[in-house]
Design an enzyme around this catalytic site. Structure first.
Site, PDB file in Angstrom:
ATOM      1  N   LYS A 201       0.847  -1.206   0.000  1.00  0.00           N
ATOM      2  CA  LYS A 201       0.000   0.000   0.000  1.00  0.00           C
ATOM      3  C   LYS A 201       0.877   1.249   0.000  1.00  0.00           C
ATOM      4  O   LYS A 201       1.580   1.521   0.971  1.00  0.00           O
ATOM      5  CB  LYS A 201      -0.894   0.040   1.234  1.00  0.00           C
TER       6      LYS A 201
ATOM      7  N   GLU B 288      10.191   0.928  10.387  1.00  0.00           N
ATOM      8  CA  GLU B 288      11.187   1.976  10.143  1.00  0.00           C
ATOM      9  C   GLU B 288      10.446   3.285  10.374  1.00  0.00           C
ATOM     10  O   GLU B 288       9.603   3.667   9.575  1.00  0.00           O
ATOM     11  CB  GLU B 288      11.714   1.835   8.717  1.00  0.00           C
TER      12      GLU B 288
ATOM     13  N   CYS C  68      13.311  10.613   6.944  1.00  0.00           N
ATOM     14  CA  CYS C  68      13.308  10.118   8.330  1.00  0.00           C
ATOM     15  C   CYS C  68      14.687  10.244   8.962  1.00  0.00           C
ATOM     16  O   CYS C  68      14.810  10.448  10.169  1.00  0.00           O
ATOM     17  CB  CYS C  68      12.822   8.681   8.373  1.00  0.00           C
TER      18      CYS C  68
ATOM     19  N   GLU D 153       9.985  15.320  15.562  1.00  0.00           N
ATOM     20  CA  GLU D 153      10.314  15.240  14.135  1.00  0.00           C
ATOM     21  C   GLU D 153       9.446  16.253  13.383  1.00  0.00           C
ATOM     22  O   GLU D 153       8.224  16.168  13.417  1.00  0.00           O
ATOM     23  CB  GLU D 153      10.018  13.826  13.640  1.00  0.00           C
TER      24      GLU D 153
HETATM   25  P1  NDP Z   1       1.858   7.748   8.564  1.00  0.00           P
HETATM   26  O1  NDP Z   1       2.678   6.966   9.496  1.00  0.00           O
HETATM   27  O2  NDP Z   1       0.443   7.995   8.899  1.00  0.00           O
HETATM   28  O3  NDP Z   1       1.890   7.078   7.118  1.00  0.00           O
HETATM   29  C1  NDP Z   1       2.743   6.044   6.685  1.00  0.00           C
HETATM   30  C2  NDP Z   1       1.941   4.985   5.941  1.00  0.00           C
HETATM   31  O4  NDP Z   1       1.094   4.265   6.840  1.00  0.00           O
HETATM   32  C3  NDP Z   1       1.003   5.549   4.891  1.00  0.00           C
HETATM   33  O5  NDP Z   1       0.918   4.645   3.809  1.00  0.00           O
HETATM   34  C4  NDP Z   1      -0.285   5.641   5.654  1.00  0.00           C
HETATM   35  O6  NDP Z   1      -1.398   5.748   4.844  1.00  0.00           O
HETATM   36  C5  NDP Z   1      -0.266   4.357   6.440  1.00  0.00           C
HETATM   37  N1  NDP Z   1      -1.128   4.348   7.619  1.00  0.00           N
HETATM   38  C6  NDP Z   1      -1.685   5.395   8.274  1.00  0.00           C
HETATM   39  N2  NDP Z   1      -2.396   4.980   9.330  1.00  0.00           N
HETATM   40  C7  NDP Z   1      -2.294   3.633   9.353  1.00  0.00           C
HETATM   41  C8  NDP Z   1      -2.808   2.612  10.204  1.00  0.00           C
HETATM   42  N3  NDP Z   1      -3.540   2.893  11.256  1.00  0.00           N
HETATM   43  N4  NDP Z   1      -2.485   1.339   9.945  1.00  0.00           N
HETATM   44  C9  NDP Z   1      -1.704   1.024   8.909  1.00  0.00           C
HETATM   45  N5  NDP Z   1      -1.190   1.937   8.051  1.00  0.00           N
HETATM   46  C10 NDP Z   1      -1.479   3.228   8.268  1.00  0.00           C
HETATM   47  O7  NDP Z   1       2.575   9.104   8.273  1.00  0.00           O
HETATM   48  P2  NDP Z   1       1.884  10.460   7.786  1.00  0.00           P
HETATM   49  O8  NDP Z   1       1.841  10.431   6.332  1.00  0.00           O
HETATM   50  O9  NDP Z   1       0.598  10.725   8.489  1.00  0.00           O
HETATM   51  O10 NDP Z   1       2.926  11.515   8.311  1.00  0.00           O
HETATM   52  C11 NDP Z   1       2.863  11.951   9.656  1.00  0.00           C
HETATM   53  C12 NDP Z   1       4.242  12.155  10.201  1.00  0.00           C
HETATM   54  O11 NDP Z   1       4.941  10.940  10.190  1.00  0.00           O
HETATM   55  C13 NDP Z   1       5.115  13.087   9.396  1.00  0.00           C
HETATM   56  O12 NDP Z   1       4.896  14.393   9.736  1.00  0.00           O
HETATM   57  C14 NDP Z   1       6.487  12.622   9.746  1.00  0.00           C
HETATM   58  O13 NDP Z   1       6.901  13.225  10.929  1.00  0.00           O
HETATM   59  C15 NDP Z   1       6.306  11.153   9.972  1.00  0.00           C
HETATM   60  N6  NDP Z   1       6.714  10.335   8.823  1.00  0.00           N
HETATM   61  C16 NDP Z   1       7.851   9.637   8.918  1.00  0.00           C
HETATM   62  C17 NDP Z   1       8.287   8.879   7.868  1.00  0.00           C
HETATM   63  C18 NDP Z   1       9.520   8.111   7.933  1.00  0.00           C
HETATM   64  O14 NDP Z   1      10.018   7.688   6.911  1.00  0.00           O
HETATM   65  N7  NDP Z   1      10.033   7.859   9.098  1.00  0.00           N
HETATM   66  C19 NDP Z   1       7.560   8.834   6.614  1.00  0.00           C
HETATM   67  C20 NDP Z   1       6.318   9.559   6.615  1.00  0.00           C
HETATM   68  C21 NDP Z   1       5.958  10.282   7.692  1.00  0.00           C
HETATM   69  P3  NDP Z   1      -1.909   7.227   4.490  1.00  0.00           P
HETATM   70  O15 NDP Z   1      -0.892   7.848   3.627  1.00  0.00           O
HETATM   71  O16 NDP Z   1      -3.143   6.998   3.769  1.00  0.00           O
HETATM   72  O17 NDP Z   1      -2.128   7.935   5.789  1.00  0.00           O
END
Ligand code: NDP
Length: 490
Positions: free
Chosen positions: A195, A269, A303, A400
């Protein structure tokens, strides 16, 4: 007739001085109006859809599916079927051939993918072209090489695939994170339901076309688009044997709670708040380039970004002066312009989060610097930002931000640098800048971070394992270590 008159038509001087189309022009990408889910090698008409946009202009790009739990069920079923009826039993060298093909096709179509990645995600084309695409192909090449050598990678342990892997990726490196996850899963004989993030589904959907071109057997890789609800349904599905997640610490923790006691395998991660540590003997101009690359690369949506700069007090003034001057040369704007250094913020939601944290930094007493720059009127934008006068307790030093925002702290001794660098709930990466090799090694031993760069930052290689400590998650991606989460051993 003069020589000039005779050759006039063929004269090498162009009649018009308009720019030629850039090799990464927008029309390289042919978007469909509507995309379904890629399940069992076919496009499945989605029950619900939403619109995905270009964050640099807010223009709609396409309609994509919002997968429901029934669609998750179909995808997991297709992956199980492909696992049991062919893929897991295929000769490893045959599996490798598919991975090589995918890698080659990604190389051949790299310009198309680079444009799409910048269009849907907002990142500068220079980065998607020179970083995301070459590294994505490199991951498939690298793991193709391991597919028939697993017995040597894990001698006397009889490795076998885990089964169906549910993989959830974020929006900051959509295709690269897909590659980090799919390549090792396939090399080890697993099948996949992936996904992509809600805001950046298009490169994963184009990747489905690469799978078709590579003639990967149906069901080996299934791609479902949708928001967190789709991710949640995938995590919960009883037919999934392993979850690989990259994203926020908050969602990572909730997935870990959900899977506790189920016996499903999990790698996480998550976030980071990396310290980039500059000692007084470092080459300052190179360090400034490393700092800029550490935090403004991909708008800071990284990240492992070097979001906390730790500077030795004796070089604070000259270093910050050089850094501010360098910031004035960064070009913020159109992601598809190859001269752009900082592109668009990925979404309104992320922009709001950055603004909220930056406001908290100002309220808590930090000093803000932003170079003069004109931001486009439409789309989501944030100017490169440096905070000085930051205390360790400030939110901008602890949380972050995931944007182009750097928090500067100072230290006097190496011990103080270690203490401050480790004063975070995260532990994903760190950077050390010094001329002394012995100091690099001593620091690396004490820093609690999964990846430590010395006199460089944000360098990636498929052969090098990547992953975190503490709230940055567990499990490694890349290298031989990256095979292990996808294997069971007798
Ligand atoms: P999320 O952790 O929500 O998103 C990461 C992935 O998980 C997306 O594909 C998301 O879908 C999916 N997801 C969201 N909720 C669930 C759930 N309950 N169960 C399973 N999968 C889920 O990150 P965000 O995009 O909301 O970003 C929020 C913050 O996270 C950022 O501001 C940043 O600080 C951090 N972040 C960190 C990352 C990293 O690489 N360490 C990467 C991205 C974000 P969907 O996109 O539809 O929400």
């Amino acid at each position: 007739m003069t020589e000039l008159e005779r050759t006039h038509d063929r004269a090498p001087v162009p009649a018009s001085w308009d720019y030629a189309p850039a090799p990464e022009a927008r029309d390289l990408v042919q978007l469909r109006e509507r995309y379904g889910h890629f399940v069992g090698g076919e496009w499945l008409e989605p029950r619900e859809t939403y619109t995905t946009i270009d964050p640099s202009s807010e223009e709609p790009l396409a309609e994509v599916g919002q997968a429901t739990s029934e669609e998750v069920d179909l995808a997991v079923g297709a992956a199980r079927d492909a696992f049991e009826n062919g893929w897991s039993g295929l000769a490893p060298a045959e599996r490798a051939k598919y991975l090589y093909r995918i890698a080659r096709i990604l190389q051949e179509r790299s310009r198309e993918f680079a444009v799409l990645e910048s269009l849907n995600g907002g990142k500068p084309i220079r980065e998607s072209r020179d970083v995301d695409l070459p590294l994505s192909a490199a991951h498939f090449f690298y793991y193709a090489g391991w597919a028939d050598k697993l017995e040597y990678a894990f001698p006397n342990r009889k490795p076998r695939p885990v089964g169906v892997a549910g993989q959830i990726v974020p929006w900051n490196f959509p295709l690269l994170m897909l590659s980090w996850k799919i390549a090792p899963a396939l090399a080890t004989g697993n099948t996949v339901v992936l996904k992509p993030a809600e805001t950046t589904p298009l490169s994963a959907l184009l990747f489905a076309d690469v799978l078709r071109q590579a003639e990967l057997p149906p069901g080996v890789v299934n791609i479902l688009t949708g928001d967190g609800r789709t991710g949640g349904a995938l995590v919960k599905h009883p037919g999934v044997d392993k979850i690989a997640f990259t994203g926020s610490t908050e969602v990572g923790k909730s997935i870990q709670r959900e899977l506790a006691g189920t016996g499903k395998r999990l790698t996480l991660e998550l976030g980071g708040k990396a310290a980039n540590i500059i000692f007084d003997d470092a080459a300052l101009d190179q360090a400034v380039e490393g700092i800029v690359n550490g935090i403004y690369f991909n708008q800071g949506h990284v990240c492992c970004a070097g979001s906390r700069l730790l500077v030795q007090e004796s070089i604070y003034e000259p270093l910050i002066g050089k850094l501010k001057r360098r910031l004035t040369t960064l070009r913020v704007g159109d992601p598809l312009d190859k001269n752009t250094d900082v592109g668009a913020i990925n979404s309104q939601q992320q922009l709001d989060k950055i603004k909220e944290l930056v406001a908290s930094g100002e309220e808590e007493g930090a000093e803000i610097y932003q170079p003069p720059c004109r931001l486009p009127e439409k789309g989501y934008w944030f100017a490169p930002t440096v905070f000085t006068n930051v205390a360790q307790s400030y939110r901008i030093a602890q949380e972050e931000i995931f944007g182009p925002v750097l928090s500067v702290l100072t230290f006097r001794t190496p011990d103080e640098a270690v203490e401050k660098a480790n004063n975070t709930p995260f532990g994903l990466s760190a950077g050390v800048w010094t001329e002394k090799g012995s100091r690099i090694l001593a620091m690396a031993q004490q820093l609690r971070a999964g990846v430590i760069w010395a006199n460089t930052f944000n360098r990636f290689d498929p052969a090098s394992p990547f992953g975190g400590y503490k709230e940055s998650g567990f499990g490694r991606e890349g290298g031989r270590h990256g095979l292990e989460p996808y294997l069971d051993f007798e």
